[in-house]
Scaffold this motif. Sequence first.
Motif, PDB file in Angstrom:
ATOM      1  N   GLY A  11       0.837  -1.138  -0.088  1.00  0.00           N
ATOM      2  CA  GLY A  11       0.001   0.080   0.153  1.00  0.00           C
ATOM      3  C   GLY A  11       0.962   1.186  -0.021  1.00  0.00           C
ATOM      4  N   ARG A  12       1.985   1.177   0.702  1.00  0.00           N
ATOM      5  CA  ARG A  12       2.696   2.372   0.878  1.00  0.00           C
ATOM      6  C   ARG A  12       3.512   2.690  -0.496  1.00  0.00           C
ATOM      7  NH1 ARG A  12       7.196   1.873   5.163  1.00  0.00           N
ATOM      8  NH2 ARG A  12       8.138   0.070   3.756  1.00  0.00           N
ATOM      9  N   ALA A  13       4.080   1.613  -0.981  1.00  0.00           N
ATOM     10  CA  ALA A  13       4.656   1.683  -2.228  1.00  0.00           C
ATOM     11  C   ALA A  13       3.775   2.171  -3.336  1.00  0.00           C
ATOM     12  CB  ALA A  13       5.412   0.305  -2.668  1.00  0.00           C
ATOM     13  N   ALA A  14       2.691   1.748  -3.650  1.00  0.00           N
ATOM     14  CA  ALA A  14       1.475   2.331  -4.215  1.00  0.00           C
ATOM     15  C   ALA A  14       1.298   3.498  -4.209  1.00  0.00           C
ATOM     16  CB  ALA A  14       0.358   1.117  -4.495  1.00  0.00           C
ATOM     17  N   ALA A  15       1.132   3.929  -2.863  1.00  0.00           N
ATOM     18  CA  ALA A  15       0.688   5.435  -2.559  1.00  0.00           C
ATOM     19  C   ALA A  15       1.743   6.305  -3.094  1.00  0.00           C
ATOM     20  CB  ALA A  15       0.366   5.544  -1.166  1.00  0.00           C
ATOM     21  N   ARG A  16       2.952   5.939  -2.918  1.00  0.00           N
ATOM     22  CA  ARG A  16       4.119   6.892  -3.215  1.00  0.00           C
ATOM     23  C   ARG A  16       4.127   7.028  -4.771  1.00  0.00           C
ATOM     24  NH1 ARG A  16       8.740   4.215   0.670  1.00  0.00           N
ATOM     25  NH2 ARG A  16       8.089   5.503   2.438  1.00  0.00           N
ATOM     26  N   ARG A  17       3.642   6.099  -5.471  1.00  0.00           N
ATOM     27  CA  ARG A  17       3.589   5.976  -7.036  1.00  0.00           C
ATOM     28  C   ARG A  17       2.488   6.828  -7.406  1.00  0.00           C
ATOM     29  NH1 ARG A  17       6.142   6.717 -11.511  1.00  0.00           N
ATOM     30  NH2 ARG A  17       4.756   6.648 -13.258  1.00  0.00           N
ATOM     31  N   PHE A  18       1.174   6.816  -6.865  1.00  0.00           N
ATOM     32  CA  PHE A  18       0.318   7.506  -7.121  1.00  0.00           C
ATOM     33  C   PHE A  18       0.450   9.197  -6.746  1.00  0.00           C
ATOM     34  CE2 PHE A  18      -2.563   3.811  -5.391  1.00  0.00           C
ATOM     35  CZ  PHE A  18      -2.456   3.283  -6.873  1.00  0.00           C
ATOM     36  N   ARG A  19       1.043   9.536  -5.906  1.00  0.00           N
ATOM     37  CA  ARG A  19       1.422  10.911  -5.475  1.00  0.00           C
ATOM     38  C   ARG A  19       2.339  11.324  -6.564  1.00  0.00           C
ATOM     39  NH1 ARG A  19       4.652  11.939   0.036  1.00  0.00           N
ATOM     40  NH2 ARG A  19       6.251  10.669  -1.331  1.00  0.00           N
ATOM     41  N   GLU A  20       3.410  10.393  -6.781  1.00  0.00           N
ATOM     42  CA  GLU A  20       4.383  11.077  -7.913  1.00  0.00           C
ATOM     43  C   GLU A  20       3.795  11.186  -9.397  1.00  0.00           C
ATOM     44  OE1 GLU A  20       8.338   9.010 -10.217  1.00  0.00           O
ATOM     45  OE2 GLU A  20       7.706   8.213  -8.416  1.00  0.00           O
ATOM     46  N   GLN A  21       2.938  10.221  -9.838  1.00  0.00           N
ATOM     47  CA  GLN A  21       2.339  10.416 -10.984  1.00  0.00           C
ATOM     48  C   GLN A  21       1.102  11.404 -11.260  1.00  0.00           C
ATOM     49  OE1 GLN A  21       1.556   6.271 -12.205  1.00  0.00           O
ATOM     50  NE2 GLN A  21      -0.694   6.127 -11.383  1.00  0.00           N
ATOM     51  N   GLY A  22       0.518  11.459 -10.005  1.00  0.00           N
ATOM     52  CA  GLY A  22      -0.657  12.307  -9.960  1.00  0.00           C
ATOM     53  C   GLY A  22      -1.936  11.585 -10.705  1.00  0.00           C
ATOM     54  N   GLY A  23      -3.179  12.214 -10.395  1.00  0.00           N
ATOM     55  CA  GLY A  23      -4.166  11.530 -10.782  1.00  0.00           C
ATOM     56  C   GLY A  23      -4.889  10.458  -9.961  1.00  0.00           C
ATOM     57  N   GLY A  24      -4.488  10.328  -8.702  1.00  0.00           N
ATOM     58  CA  GLY A  24      -5.206   9.639  -7.835  1.00  0.00           C
ATOM     59  C   GLY A  24      -4.932   7.948  -8.089  1.00  0.00           C
ATOM     60  N   GLY A  25      -5.559   7.306  -7.456  1.00  0.00           N
ATOM     61  CA  GLY A  25      -5.239   5.846  -7.729  1.00  0.00           C
ATOM     62  C   GLY A  25      -6.401   4.927  -6.613  1.00  0.00           C
ATOM     63  N   ARG A  26      -6.143   3.703  -6.706  1.00  0.00           N
ATOM     64  CA  ARG A  26      -7.108   2.606  -5.841  1.00  0.00           C
ATOM     65  C   ARG A  26      -6.419   1.682  -5.096  1.00  0.00           C
ATOM     66  NH1 ARG A  26      -9.945   6.192  -7.688  1.00  0.00           N
ATOM     67  NH2 ARG A  26     -11.738   6.141  -9.027  1.00  0.00           N
ATOM     68  N   LEU A  27      -6.842   1.726  -3.898  1.00  0.00           N
ATOM     69  CA  LEU A  27      -6.170   0.712  -2.933  1.00  0.00           C
ATOM     70  C   LEU A  27      -7.276  -0.217  -2.600  1.00  0.00           C
ATOM     71  CD1 LEU A  27      -3.432   2.523  -0.509  1.00  0.00           C
ATOM     72  CD2 LEU A  27      -3.017   1.092  -2.518  1.00  0.00           C
ATOM     73  N   ILE A  28      -7.197  -1.465  -2.930  1.00  0.00           N
ATOM     74  CA  ILE A  28      -8.468  -2.433  -2.661  1.00  0.00           C
ATOM     75  C   ILE A  28      -7.441  -3.676  -1.687  1.00  0.00           C
ATOM     76  CG2 ILE A  28      -9.862  -4.123  -3.441  1.00  0.00           C
ATOM     77  CD1 ILE A  28      -9.740  -2.586  -5.980  1.00  0.00           C
TER      78      ILE A  28
END
Length: 298
Positions: A125-142
Motif C-alpha cells: 500500500g505504501r509503495a503504491a501510494a508513493r507512486r500515485f502521488r508521484e504520477q498524479g491523478g489519484g489511485g485505488r487501494l483495494i
Amino acid sequence: MSDDIDLTGRVAVVTGSGRGLGRAYAEALARSGAAVVVNDLDADAATEAVDAITAAGGTAVAEVCAVGTTQAADALVERAVKEFGRLDVMCTNAGALRDRTLLKLTDEELDLVLDSHLRGTITCGRAAARRFREQGGGGRLILIGSPAGQSGGFGQTAYAAAKAAIIALVRVWSVELAKIDVTVNAVVPKALTRMAATIPALADIVSKVEAGEPVPPELRRQGTGTVEDVTPLVVYLSSPESAAITGQYFSFGGDRFAIWAHPAESFVTYRDGGWTPAQLAADFAGYAQHLQRHTKAG
C-alpha cells in the motif's frame, strides 16, 4: 460479469494472484481492459495465470516474490511502471494461512501470517501510494479482508489479527490519502476456495463445485459462491466510476452484498469522580444488557 466496466489504459497489481481469489481478480481486471501484474511466490502458478490471461486476449506479466518486504513491494510497483508506464490499482490479496489455536501457535507461524498479510498490505500500500502521488491523478487501494477479521474464528489467532488490522488500515489510509485522490476500500470475500475446503462442513461442497456442479442456492444466499462471484466488486472499485467510494468495507459473495458499519460505542454512562472496582462490580449488573453477544465468523 465485468463487461460493462472499461478499465482500458489502467494498470493493476494483484498480489497473491497465481491461484484462487487473487487469480480471479487478476483475470477479471484483465477482461475489463486493465494491464495486470500477476504476483505469486510460486513461479509456475504466476506463469500459468499470465498465460491464461494473455490467451483470453488480456495483458499481463508475472512478478514472482513473497510480499512482506519493502523490496518486494517496490519491485511490484516498479514492474508495473516499467512494463505499462504507470500504476492505478493495488489489490493486496496475498497471505499465508496457519490455523492454530492460541496455545499451539508458534512464533514462526505468527510471523509468517502477519508478515504476508499485514506487513505485505502495508508495504504494498505504501509503495503504491508513493507512486500515485508521484504520477498524479489519484489511485485505488483495494485491501482484501476476511470474515475471520470481522467476527473471529476458532483456531485463527494470527489470521484474524492480521485481517482485523487490515480493516483498521482502511479507516486510516482513506483519511491520509484523500488529499491525493486515492480511494481505499476493503473487500471481505466469501468463496468456495481451496482454503474453504479445509472447513469440514464445506469440503464436500467445494469438491462438487470444482467438478462442475452449481453452488447450492441456500449457500449463495448466505453469501458464499464461486471465486468469480467476488470479482465484480474488485473491478468496480478499480474503476473511475468508484471515485466517490472510500473508507468502506464490503462483504461480497454468492448472491449477497453487505456494507459493514464503522465501529461505534454502543453504550455510554458517566459517574462524577469516576469508579472504584467495587462500584464497577455493583454497576455491571446494569450494564449486562448492553454487552455484545459473541458471534462466530460466517
